[in-house]
Motif scaffolding. Structure first.
Motif, PDB file in Angstrom:
ATOM      1  N   GLU A   1       4.904   4.349  -1.786  1.00 52.88           N
ATOM      2  CA  GLU A   1       5.641   5.601  -1.588  1.00 52.88           C
ATOM      3  C   GLU A   1       6.698   5.771  -2.684  1.00 52.88           C
ATOM      4  O   GLU A   1       6.929   6.885  -3.159  1.00 52.88           O
TER       5      GLU A   1
ATOM      6  N   CYS B   1      -8.973  -2.821  -4.378  1.00 49.85           N
ATOM      7  CA  CYS B   1      -7.528  -2.835  -4.136  1.00 49.85           C
ATOM      8  C   CYS B   1      -7.122  -1.676  -3.242  1.00 49.85           C
ATOM      9  O   CYS B   1      -6.347  -1.828  -2.303  1.00 49.85           O
ATOM     10  N   THR B   2      -7.627  -0.490  -3.575  1.00 46.98           N
ATOM     11  CA  THR B   2      -7.295   0.672  -2.747  1.00 46.98           C
ATOM     12  C   THR B   2      -8.291   0.737  -1.581  1.00 46.98           C
ATOM     13  O   THR B   2      -9.172  -0.111  -1.456  1.00 46.98           O
ATOM     14  N   ASP B   3      -8.136   1.745  -0.738  1.00 43.54           N
ATOM     15  CA  ASP B   3      -8.914   1.795   0.509  1.00 43.54           C
ATOM     16  C   ASP B   3     -10.424   1.807   0.249  1.00 43.54           C
ATOM     17  O   ASP B   3     -10.892   2.473  -0.676  1.00 43.54           O
TER      18      ASP B   3
ATOM     19  N   GLY C   1      -3.662  -4.290  -1.257  1.00 41.48           N
ATOM     20  CA  GLY C   1      -3.176  -2.921  -1.108  1.00 41.48           C
ATOM     21  C   GLY C   1      -3.123  -2.239  -2.468  1.00 41.48           C
ATOM     22  O   GLY C   1      -3.122  -2.906  -3.506  1.00 41.48           O
ATOM     23  N   GLY C   2      -3.060  -0.918  -2.448  1.00 40.96           N
ATOM     24  CA  GLY C   2      -3.184  -0.118  -3.662  1.00 40.96           C
ATOM     25  C   GLY C   2      -2.264  -0.525  -4.801  1.00 40.96           C
ATOM     26  O   GLY C   2      -2.676  -0.547  -5.965  1.00 40.96           O
TER      27      GLY C   2
ATOM     28  N   SER D   1       2.355   4.463 -13.745  1.00 42.93           N
ATOM     29  CA  SER D   1       2.200   3.195 -14.473  1.00 42.93           C
ATOM     30  C   SER D   1       1.548   3.424 -15.840  1.00 42.93           C
ATOM     31  O   SER D   1       1.833   2.706 -16.786  1.00 42.93           O
TER      32      SER D   1
ATOM     33  N   SER E   1       0.851  -1.188   0.000  1.00 40.90           N
ATOM     34  CA  SER E   1       0.000   0.000   0.000  1.00 40.90           C
ATOM     35  C   SER E   1       0.887   1.238   0.000  1.00 40.90           C
ATOM     36  O   SER E   1       2.097   1.154  -0.170  1.00 40.90           O
TER      37      SER E   1
ATOM     38  N   PRO F   1      -2.185  11.010  -6.652  1.00 45.15           N
ATOM     39  CA  PRO F   1      -1.187  10.028  -6.216  1.00 45.15           C
ATOM     40  C   PRO F   1      -0.442   9.504  -7.445  1.00 45.15           C
ATOM     41  O   PRO F   1      -1.048   9.300  -8.499  1.00 45.15           O
TER      42      PRO F   1
ATOM     43  N   PRO G   1      -0.754   5.363 -10.082  1.00 42.60           N
ATOM     44  CA  PRO G   1      -1.503   5.126 -11.321  1.00 42.60           C
ATOM     45  C   PRO G   1      -0.949   5.952 -12.489  1.00 42.60           C
ATOM     46  O   PRO G   1      -0.831   5.445 -13.605  1.00 42.60           O
TER      47      PRO G   1
ATOM     48  N   PHE H   1       6.532   4.615  -5.723  1.00 39.23           N
ATOM     49  CA  PHE H   1       5.782   5.050  -6.902  1.00 39.23           C
ATOM     50  C   PHE H   1       5.430   6.539  -6.778  1.00 39.23           C
ATOM     51  O   PHE H   1       5.659   7.323  -7.697  1.00 39.23           O
TER      52      PHE H   1
HETATM   53  O1  KG4 Z   1      -3.894   0.748  -0.112  1.00 40.21           O
HETATM   54  P1  KG4 Z   1      -3.940   2.161  -0.545  1.00 40.21           P
HETATM   55  O2  KG4 Z   1      -5.175   2.656  -1.260  1.00 40.21           O
HETATM   56  O3  KG4 Z   1      -3.756   3.144   0.637  1.00 40.21           O
HETATM   57  C1  KG4 Z   1      -2.943   2.887   1.742  1.00 40.21           C
HETATM   58  O4  KG4 Z   1      -3.395   2.177   2.654  1.00 40.21           O
HETATM   59  O5  KG4 Z   1      -1.798   3.391   1.683  1.00 40.21           O
HETATM   60  O6  KG4 Z   1      -2.660   2.381  -1.465  1.00 40.21           O
HETATM   61  C2  KG4 Z   1      -2.371   3.611  -2.076  1.00 40.21           C
HETATM   62  C3  KG4 Z   1      -1.082   3.461  -2.851  1.00 40.21           C
HETATM   63  C4  KG4 Z   1      -0.544   4.771  -3.389  1.00 40.21           C
HETATM   64  O7  KG4 Z   1       0.835   4.830  -3.112  1.00 40.21           O
HETATM   65  C5  KG4 Z   1      -0.809   4.663  -4.886  1.00 40.21           C
HETATM   66  O8  KG4 Z   1       0.108   5.406  -5.670  1.00 40.21           O
HETATM   67  C6  KG4 Z   1      -0.651   3.181  -5.102  1.00 40.21           C
HETATM   68  O9  KG4 Z   1      -1.279   2.593  -3.992  1.00 40.21           O
HETATM   69  N1  KG4 Z   1      -1.284   2.719  -6.351  1.00 40.21           N
HETATM   70  C7  KG4 Z   1      -0.596   2.247  -7.410  1.00 40.21           C
HETATM   71  C8  KG4 Z   1      -1.550   1.947  -8.413  1.00 40.21           C
HETATM   72  N2  KG4 Z   1      -2.787   2.242  -7.927  1.00 40.21           N
HETATM   73  C9  KG4 Z   1      -2.606   2.700  -6.665  1.00 40.21           C
HETATM   74  N3  KG4 Z   1       0.717   2.056  -7.585  1.00 40.21           N
HETATM   75  C10 KG4 Z   1       1.117   1.564  -8.768  1.00 40.21           C
HETATM   76  N4  KG4 Z   1       0.280   1.264  -9.778  1.00 40.21           N
HETATM   77  C11 KG4 Z   1      -1.053   1.434  -9.650  1.00 40.21           C
HETATM   78  N5  KG4 Z   1      -1.873   1.120 -10.669  1.00 40.21           N
END
Ligand code: KG4
Ligand code: ZN
Length: 344
Positions: free
Chosen positions: A168, A304-306, A273-274, A188, A140, A182, A185, A170
């Motif tokens: 972080e 996948c994300t929160d 996680g994200g 990528s 995440s 953020p 995404p 990323f």
């Molecule tokens: O799990 P999450 O929504 O929040 C936390 O609990 O931290 O994760 C967010 C993280 C961010 O750093 C965001 O840039 C990353 O997940 N993220 C990605 C992608 N989608 C979200 N990183 C790389 N590729 C993605 N497609």
């Protein structure tokens, strides 16, 4: 039993309703999410005070929306779960305060949930749910961990980052490349047009022999390469750097996840996680797991994300496992810093 879940640890307000019997995987009845991304974008990162205030604005309308979607009333809720930590203190307090107040008004119990346990269990809501035991790669914005998971509440930490999290890496790389917040995404997306071998970037701790990660040095290497491109880099060069950055992060994540599977002898991998939404990570893990005869499970893309669904789910599964019963809606606390190993 119907469990309402409230997530407010960072920059998404999530509410969901899950239904569960005494046994069997709980079922998601409805969920709703408000992302604050566009609000924080102007500042290049999450502003905690703005996050808290926005959670306050969103949480009641989101609850109404979830209940309407599920065809349920407030009185149908049996347990109100909320994210107790880790996360931003003020943001957590909004969700916790709301959940406990709602539970008190409904004369129902509440349950504080660990945010990472939510991520970890979120693939159970997918069309292809895992079975215990499995190795979990938790990636995440704030955490990068490999865990051995033998059941609900039975988590053994195998390795984790000693500095920055993968998300972080990323986000920070994207920020210095001017891609906004953020960054994951955005980086990528840009990487799709680039050549992953165009820049020599380090793979920190790749051969360390343990299951730990380190991403702080990678960010510095990306910064150095970016400086060399001059003040106005060509879009091809930027795409190459994005692809090289993503490849470096994904290489290490995939190699260590496979090493954890070999070390534990387990044949199932859960990615949550994200960063688990990253297509290149999914492609690489798909290849490696295919070769190794390992099944790999992800949450549904939108989970996948929160989100609130994973919080309601984790609460429901803890109750099913006999690990929690919910508490009287009275005093509550939040735990902004809370290692997953410390949950009971
Ligand atoms: O799990 P999450 O929504 O929040 C936390 O609990 O931290 O994760 C967010 C993280 C961010 O750093 C965001 O840039 C990353 O997940 N993220 C990605 C992608 N989608 C979200 N990183 C790389 N590729 C993605 N497609
Ligand atoms: Zn999260």
């Amino acid at each position: 039993m119907k469990v309402l879940g409230v997530e407010s640890s960072c920059d998404e307000t999530g509410v969901a309703l899950v239904e569960c019997a005494e046994v069997g995987v709980p079922r998601l009845l409805a969920h709703a999410l408000h992302s604050q991304v566009s609000m924080h974008e102007a500042y290049g990162g999450v502003v905690p005070e703005l996050a808290s205030r926005d959670h306050i604005r969103r949480v009641i309308p989101l609850t109404e929306c979830v209940l309407a979607d599920a065809g349920c009333a407030l009185a149908d809720i049996d347990l109100v779960a909320y994210t107790r930590g880790p996360g931003l203190a003020g943001a957590l307090l909004v969700g916790a305060g709301y959940a406990v107040a709602l539970a008190a008004a409904l004369e129902r119990p509440t349950l504080g949930v660990h945010h990472l346990e939510g991520h970890l269990l979120s693939p159970f809501l997918s069309a292809d749910p895992p079975e215990f035991p499995f190795v979990a790669l938790l990636v995440s914005g704030g955490h990068t961990q490999l865990m051995r998971v033998d059941g609900v509440g039975r988590y053994e930490l195998l390795g984790e980052t000693i500095d920055d999290a993968a998300g972080e890496a990323f986000d920070k790389s994207a920020k210095l490349m001017g891609l906004g917040y953020p960054g994951g995404p955005a980086l990528s997306r840009l990487a799709q047009r680039g050549r992953p071998d165009a820049f020599p970037l380090p793979r920190p701790l790749l051969h360390s022999g343990d299951l730990d990660f380190s991403f702080a040095g990678l960010k510095t290497a990306v910064m150095t390469q970016h400086r060399k491109l001059g003040p106005a880099p060509a879009s091809e060069a930027l795409a190459d750097l994005a692809a090289a950055t993503q490849a470096a992060i994904v290489d290490v994540l995939a190699a260590k996840a496979m090493a954890a599977l070999r070390r534990t002898g387990l044949r199932r991998l859960v990615v949550a996680g994200g960063v688990g939404a990253n297509a290149e990570l999914r492609r690489r893990l798909g290849q490696a797991c295919g070769r190794a005869g390992v099944r790999v499970h992800y949450p549904e893309f939108e989970l996948c994300t929160d989100n609130g669904a994973m919080i309601a789910l984790a609460a429901a599964m803890r109750v099913q496992a006999g690990l929690a019963r919910g508490q009287a809606a009275e005093a509550f606390d939040v735990r902004p810093r809370w290692p997953l190993q410390d949950i009971h």
